[in-house]
Motif scaffolding. Structure first.
Motif, PDB file in Angstrom:
ATOM      1  N   ARG A  17       0.848  -1.206   0.000  1.00 46.86           N
ATOM      2  CA  ARG A  17       0.000   0.000   0.000  1.00 46.86           C
ATOM      3  C   ARG A  17       0.876   1.246   0.000  1.00 46.86           C
ATOM      4  O   ARG A  17       0.616   2.199  -0.741  1.00 46.86           O
ATOM      5  N   THR A  18       1.942   1.220   0.782  1.00 48.29           N
ATOM      6  CA  THR A  18       2.848   2.365   0.866  1.00 48.29           C
ATOM      7  C   THR A  18       3.604   2.561  -0.450  1.00 48.29           C
ATOM      8  O   THR A  18       3.705   3.680  -0.954  1.00 48.29           O
ATOM      9  N   ILE A  19       4.128   1.486  -1.012  1.00 46.97           N
ATOM     10  CA  ILE A  19       4.858   1.563  -2.284  1.00 46.97           C
ATOM     11  C   ILE A  19       3.977   2.146  -3.377  1.00 46.97           C
ATOM     12  O   ILE A  19       4.417   2.965  -4.177  1.00 46.97           O
ATOM     13  N   LEU A  20       2.715   1.726  -3.393  1.00 43.44           N
ATOM     14  CA  LEU A  20       1.793   2.162  -4.444  1.00 43.44           C
ATOM     15  C   LEU A  20       1.090   3.476  -4.107  1.00 43.44           C
ATOM     16  O   LEU A  20       0.278   3.957  -4.886  1.00 43.44           O
ATOM     17  N   ASN A  21       1.394   4.015  -2.927  1.00 42.85           N
ATOM     18  CA  ASN A  21       0.807   5.284  -2.495  1.00 42.85           C
ATOM     19  C   ASN A  21      -0.733   5.226  -2.484  1.00 42.85           C
ATOM     20  O   ASN A  21      -1.413   6.097  -3.019  1.00 42.85           O
TER      21      ASN A  21
END
Length: 122
Positions: A17-21
């Motif tokens: 989720r963080t990587i894909l913003n």
């Protein structure tokens, strides 16, 4: 000793989720659940996520359900996206679920107009 499967799921969900913003609110909207429920998925508080929600979550996070569950590793990195397409993808990711649906509809409509279609079919 095997790692805790709930911890693996929790950390992989948050990492993707963080990587894909992607926000938890966006996850909740896409899964048709409340934002607190999405947060409980990510915290590991909810242990039995329905399969349909898990499959949709994996699609949103661009991975597989077995990856999220810790049963497999991420073997293939995401494909390289040309600069202009990456920029468009960044705009798309800023939209909420309703905006994404409308953007997809508009793009589909543009492909029906000959002057906007590429000759290569891509």
């Amino acid at each position: 000793m095997n790692p805790n499967p709930y911890e693996t799921f929790r950390s992989r969900m948050k990492e993707r989720r963080t990587i894909l913003n992607i926000t938890l609110t966006e996850i909740a909207e896409a899964l048709d659940i409340t934002q607190p429920t999405a947060q409980r998925y990510e915290s590991g508080e909810i242990k039995n996520i329905p399969y349909d929600k898990l499959a949709m979550l994996a699609e949103i996070l661009q991975c597989s359900p077995p990856y999220l569950l810790g049963w497999e590793s991420m073997t293939n990195p995401p494909p390289e996206i040309p600069g202009e397409e990456e920029r468009m993808l960044q705009y798309f990711r800023k939209l909420n679920a309703k905006g994404k649906k409308e953007a997809a509809r508009q793009l589909e409509n543009l492909t029906l107009i000959a002057k906007y279609r590429s000759s290569s079919g891509h």
